[in-house]
Design a protein around this motif. Structure first.
Motif, mmCIF file in Angstrom:
data_model
loop_
_atom_site.group_PDB
_atom_site.id
_atom_site.type_symbol
_atom_site.label_atom_id
_atom_site.label_comp_id
_atom_site.label_asym_id
_atom_site.label_seq_id
_atom_site.Cartn_x
_atom_site.Cartn_y
_atom_site.Cartn_z
ATOM 1 N N THR A 133 27.653 -24.718 -12.613
ATOM 2 C CA THR A 133 27.981 -23.292 -12.700
ATOM 3 C C THR A 133 28.200 -22.842 -14.133
ATOM 4 O OG1 THR A 133 30.300 -23.828 -12.217
ATOM 5 C CG2 THR A 133 28.946 -23.104 -10.387
ATOM 6 N N GLN A 134 28.785 -23.697 -14.978
ATOM 7 C CA GLN A 134 29.002 -23.315 -16.370
ATOM 8 C C GLN A 134 27.675 -23.141 -17.086
ATOM 9 O OE1 GLN A 134 31.869 -22.406 -17.658
ATOM 10 N NE2 GLN A 134 30.820 -21.864 -19.559
ATOM 11 N N PHE A 135 26.714 -24.016 -16.806
ATOM 12 C CA PHE A 135 25.377 -23.900 -17.389
ATOM 13 C C PHE A 135 24.753 -22.558 -17.016
ATOM 14 C CE2 PHE A 135 20.821 -24.296 -16.342
ATOM 15 C CZ PHE A 135 20.306 -24.520 -17.609
ATOM 16 N N VAL A 136 24.834 -22.181 -15.743
ATOM 17 C CA VAL A 136 24.229 -20.918 -15.291
ATOM 18 C C VAL A 136 24.899 -19.736 -15.982
ATOM 19 C CG1 VAL A 136 23.783 -19.423 -13.318
ATOM 20 C CG2 VAL A 136 23.568 -21.902 -13.077
ATOM 21 N N ARG A 137 26.204 -19.757 -16.108
ATOM 22 C CA ARG A 137 26.905 -18.638 -16.741
ATOM 23 C C ARG A 137 26.574 -18.532 -18.213
ATOM 24 N NH1 ARG A 137 32.453 -20.271 -13.580
ATOM 25 N NH2 ARG A 137 31.815 -19.466 -11.527
ATOM 26 N N GLU A 138 26.269 -19.651 -18.848
ATOM 27 C CA GLU A 138 25.928 -19.616 -20.274
ATOM 28 C C GLU A 138 24.514 -19.117 -20.514
ATOM 29 O OE1 GLU A 138 26.660 -23.523 -21.716
ATOM 30 O OE2 GLU A 138 28.845 -23.294 -21.761
ATOM 31 N N VAL A 139 23.545 -19.598 -19.716
ATOM 32 C CA VAL A 139 22.149 -19.192 -19.961
ATOM 33 C C VAL A 139 21.807 -17.900 -19.247
ATOM 34 C CG1 VAL A 139 21.469 -21.586 -20.296
ATOM 35 C CG2 VAL A 139 21.154 -20.538 -18.046
ATOM 36 N N GLY A 140 22.579 -17.550 -18.206
ATOM 37 C CA GLY A 140 22.361 -16.297 -17.497
ATOM 38 C C GLY A 140 21.223 -16.341 -16.502
ATOM 39 N N ILE A 141 21.232 -15.381 -15.601
ATOM 40 C CA ILE A 141 20.159 -15.183 -14.624
ATOM 41 C C ILE A 141 19.545 -13.811 -14.890
ATOM 42 C CG2 ILE A 141 19.613 -14.841 -12.181
ATOM 43 C CD1 ILE A 141 21.862 -16.826 -11.532
ATOM 44 N N GLU A 142 18.316 -13.811 -15.365
ATOM 45 C CA GLU A 142 17.646 -12.561 -15.712
ATOM 46 C C GLU A 142 16.851 -11.981 -14.543
ATOM 47 O OE1 GLU A 142 15.438 -13.049 -19.424
ATOM 48 O OE2 GLU A 142 16.779 -14.719 -19.924
ATOM 49 N N SER A 143 16.534 -12.796 -13.566
ATOM 50 C CA SER A 143 15.725 -12.346 -12.425
ATOM 51 C C SER A 143 16.419 -11.214 -11.693
ATOM 52 C CB SER A 143 15.489 -13.510 -11.458
ATOM 53 O OG SER A 143 14.810 -14.571 -12.094
ATOM 54 N N ARG A 144 15.635 -10.246 -11.245
ATOM 55 C CA ARG A 144 16.199 -9.110 -10.531
ATOM 56 C C ARG A 144 15.466 -8.772 -9.238
ATOM 57 N NH1 ARG A 144 19.472 -10.356 -13.251
ATOM 58 N NH2 ARG A 144 20.653 -9.309 -14.869
ATOM 59 N N THR A 145 14.311 -9.397 -8.997
ATOM 60 C CA THR A 145 13.502 -8.963 -7.857
ATOM 61 C C THR A 145 13.713 -9.814 -6.611
ATOM 62 O OG1 THR A 145 11.641 -10.276 -8.692
ATOM 63 C CG2 THR A 145 11.700 -7.944 -9.279
ATOM 64 N N GLY A 146 13.777 -11.114 -6.741
ATOM 65 C CA GLY A 146 13.811 -11.925 -5.540
ATOM 66 C C GLY A 146 14.352 -13.315 -5.759
ATOM 67 N N PHE A 147 13.599 -14.307 -5.265
ATOM 68 C CA PHE A 147 14.082 -15.683 -5.232
ATOM 69 C C PHE A 147 13.541 -16.536 -6.374
ATOM 70 C CE2 PHE A 147 14.108 -14.086 -0.850
ATOM 71 C CZ PHE A 147 15.436 -14.298 -0.524
ATOM 72 N N GLU A 148 13.067 -15.906 -7.435
ATOM 73 C CA GLU A 148 12.517 -16.674 -8.543
ATOM 74 C C GLU A 148 13.590 -17.315 -9.410
ATOM 75 O OE1 GLU A 148 12.718 -12.397 -10.104
ATOM 76 O OE2 GLU A 148 12.390 -13.436 -8.206
ATOM 77 N N ILE A 149 14.849 -17.165 -9.035
ATOM 78 C CA ILE A 149 15.947 -17.765 -9.791
ATOM 79 C C ILE A 149 15.767 -19.272 -9.897
ATOM 80 C CG2 ILE A 149 18.412 -18.330 -9.595
ATOM 81 C CD1 ILE A 149 18.859 -15.454 -8.688
ATOM 82 N N GLY A 150 15.265 -19.911 -8.842
ATOM 83 C CA GLY A 150 15.084 -21.357 -8.867
ATOM 84 C C GLY A 150 14.181 -21.807 -9.991
ATOM 85 N N ILE A 151 13.047 -21.130 -10.171
ATOM 86 C CA ILE A 151 12.128 -21.513 -11.237
ATOM 87 C C ILE A 151 12.666 -21.058 -12.599
ATOM 88 C CG2 ILE A 151 10.630 -19.466 -10.995
ATOM 89 C CD1 ILE A 151 8.260 -21.272 -11.624
ATOM 90 N N GLU A 152 13.382 -19.931 -12.647
ATOM 91 C CA GLU A 152 13.964 -19.473 -13.920
ATOM 92 C C GLU A 152 14.933 -20.507 -14.487
ATOM 93 O OE1 GLU A 152 17.198 -16.270 -15.689
ATOM 94 O OE2 GLU A 152 16.172 -15.787 -13.829
ATOM 95 N N LEU A 153 15.875 -20.958 -13.680
ATOM 96 C CA LEU A 153 16.888 -21.881 -14.193
ATOM 97 C C LEU A 153 16.302 -23.263 -14.455
ATOM 98 C CD1 LEU A 153 19.907 -20.728 -12.016
ATOM 99 C CD2 LEU A 153 19.535 -20.322 -14.464
#
Length: 259
Positions: free
Chosen positions: A164-184
């Motif tokens: 969770t700390q890694f995600v909060r540091e790099v952020g989630i830029e995705s806004r449309t759907g489920f592409e968060i998996g490939i983004e992170l």
């Protein structure tokens, strides 16, 4: 007791079907956990059933997403609200195997920043689902594994555990759907941070209809697909990128209360 894993589930009018999903998760997860059902609106049909279960099991927490509509914002909100050092994202449709939540969380506890449930490694399988989606997902996963060395053969699967700390540091830029998996996964690759995978058997949903729209989400997936091939970055560079792109949180947001 502080949870060791936060299970983040974006929901949208799941109604009574969420009961079966929650029953399986609460039965199979052995680690101290919290289960966040992240909904976009108070009148979501999932909420009454989630609250009934929460009354008898304090691990369950319905959480109202204030970041904006859609699964990407719901997942980002859920990870921001998580109390545990590990967040596992899974869906409410029954496609993912909840028995693997503990194993994914333990991989992150051992030091990886992304642990993926992989349909495309030996021992994994995908049963059902649209043919084009299956083919595109498999091709993307295999090519990223071979050419970009992303650490998993299933970068597009949403069923993943994160530091969770890694995600909060790099952020989630995705806004449309489920592409968060490939983004992170792509961001971890650019940082040269460890990514691991375990095999999973994914079953197409038995109730309701999928809201995954290939035409709508494909450009976002391609953006992060190509991002994975870039030069090495350090955390300061990605943190600065996130600081520029991060939307302002609603003034009323109180994560200590949400947590």
């Amino acid at each position: 007791m502080k949870p060791q894993v936060s299970v983040v589930i974006p929901v949208y009018n799941e109604g009574e079907s969420v009961v079966r999903c929650l029953d399986r998760i609460l039965r199979e997860v052995m680690l101290p956990a919290e289960v966040l059902l992240v909904h976009d609106m108070p009148e979501d049909t999932t909420v009454p059933y989630a609250r009934q279960i929460a009354e008898r099991d304090p691990r369950v927490r319905p959480v109202l997403n204030t970041y904006g509509a859609g699964p990407a914002n719901a997942i980002r909100f859920g990870i921001d609200a998580a109390r545990a050092p590990v967040a596992v994202v899974t869906m409410a449709d029954g496609c993912d195997d909840p028995r693997q939540i503990d194993e994914l969380a333990r991989l992150v506890d051992r030091g990886v920043v992304v642990a993926a449930a992989s349909r495309y490694m030996p021992g994994g399988q995908q049963v059902g689902g649209p043919r084009f989606k299956r083919m595109a997902s498999r091709w993307a996963g295999r090519s990223l594994w071979l050419l970009a060395r992303v650490g998993t053969r299933d970068a597009t699967n949403s069923f993943k555990a994160y530091d969770t700390q890694f995600v909060r540091e790099v952020g989630i830029e995705s806004r449309t759907g489920f592409e968060i998996g490939i983004e992170l996964t792509a961001k971890a690759t650019r940082l040269r941070r460890p990514v691991a995978e375990i095999p999973t058997i994914w079953l197409d949903r038995q109730l309701g209809e999928s809201r995954f729209d290939v035409g709508r989400f494909l450009p976002s997936y391609l953006r992060w697909y190509f991002f994975a091939f870039g030069r090495r970055l350090d955390m300061a560079q990605l943190a600065a990128r996130w600081a520029e792109k991060r939307p302002a949180a609603p003034a009323s947001q109180d994560f200590e209360k949400a947590r």
